[in-house]
Design a protein around this motif. Structure first.
Motif, PDB file in Angstrom:
ATOM      1  N   SER A 142       0.793  -1.227   0.000  1.00  0.00           N
ATOM      2  CA  SER A 142       0.000   0.000   0.000  1.00  0.00           C
ATOM      3  C   SER A 142       0.829   1.284   0.000  1.00  0.00           C
ATOM      4  N   HIS A 143       2.145   1.177   0.177  1.00  0.00           N
ATOM      5  CA  HIS A 143       2.981   2.378   0.236  1.00  0.00           C
ATOM      6  C   HIS A 143       3.414   2.769  -1.169  1.00  0.00           C
ATOM      7  N   GLY A 144       3.032   3.966  -1.606  1.00  0.00           N
ATOM      8  CA  GLY A 144       3.318   4.403  -2.966  1.00  0.00           C
ATOM      9  C   GLY A 144       4.786   4.551  -3.295  1.00  0.00           C
ATOM     10  N   ARG A 145       5.636   4.737  -2.280  1.00  0.00           N
ATOM     11  CA  ARG A 145       7.068   4.914  -2.550  1.00  0.00           C
ATOM     12  C   ARG A 145       7.769   3.605  -2.921  1.00  0.00           C
ATOM     13  N   ASP A 146       7.093   2.484  -2.730  1.00  0.00           N
ATOM     14  CA  ASP A 146       7.684   1.194  -3.087  1.00  0.00           C
ATOM     15  C   ASP A 146       7.385   0.834  -4.539  1.00  0.00           C
TER      16      ASP A 146
END
Length: 243
Positions: A207-211
């Motif tokens: 869910s983390h966009g930076r990944d």
């Protein structure tokens, strides 16, 4: 005020008991706060190490490492069944031999959208899904760690991809629901274009966009022969293997 009056009506033993309960509760809260602080420090340390490991080919790989892969203790191999055999997918290695493994071209990575399996957790915090076009002749693939999530990618074969409009009449003007492998619903603004690759993978990047896959989260592939030793197989179906 009422609590104070009630406390004053207690006898000495009752007051001592209440005081001990308050002290014990304060100690428990302090311990919990310390645990949370330690966890946050550990997360920040792991994140810094993970980000510093880009690219995977910058670290030394020894000749004794199987298939040019320097593993962690919890490196995983996912064995995806194909019509002509299987595709080993290595998740979370420590380093790769650059003569064997190549970065996957950006054109082979398509960000589909966010969604999940229609659970309340996916509704609150949807995961980001990608389609990976596997180059012709690929014998193995590698995914690095999801640094910000501090976890591993989910990888499966793309078997079905069906569009379904959010609104039957005007849905084509807005976002669509894409049904992936019959059980994953992803909100997407456009449909993936047809691929000339032999097959594609569905990748859950959390869910983390930076990944983002292909950016923070690295993807490599090889056309060298890859054979997973039998001793690495874990479980009756042989789907997961560990170094």
């Amino acid at each position: 005020m009422r609590l104070i009056k009630a406390f004053l009506r207690l006898n000495n033993y009752q007051r001592i008991g209440c005081g001990l309960l308050v002290i014990m509760a304060a100690i428990a809260l302090a311990d919990r706060g310390i645990d949370i602080a330690k966890h946050q420090v550990r997360q920040r340390r792991n994140l810094a190490k993970c980000i510093a490991s880009t690219p995977l080919t910058q670290w030394e790989v020894f000749s004794t490492h199987t298939h040019g892969i320097r593993p962690h203790n919890n490196t995983i191999i996912r064995r995806l069944p194909l019509e002509t055999g299987e595709l080993p997918v290595v998740i979370f290695p420590k380093a790769l031999e650059e003569d064997i493994w190549q970065p996957l071209p950006a054109d082979n990575i398509y960000a589909v959208g966010a969604g999940g399996e229609n659970t309340w957790k996916d509704a609150i915090s949807p995961d980001n899904y990608y389609l990976i076009d596997v180059p012709e002749g690929t014998t193995g693939m590698v995914f690095s760690r999801l640094c910000h999530r501090d976890g591993d990618v989910g990888v499966s074969l793309n078997q079905t991809l069906q569009p379904k409009a959010v609104w039957p009449i005007i849905g084509h003007l807005f976002q669509r629901n894409l049904i992936i492998n019959h059980n994953i619903t992803v909100r997407s603004s456009e449909l993936p274009s047809a691929s000339a690759s032999q097959f594609s993978l569905v990748v859950n990047a959390g869910s983390h966009g930076r990944d983002a896959i292909g950016q923070q989260t690295q993807v490599y592939y090889t056309t060298e022969p890859i054979t997973i030793p039998q001793e690495f197989i874990d479980g009756p179906e042989g789907k997961y293997s560990y170094f």
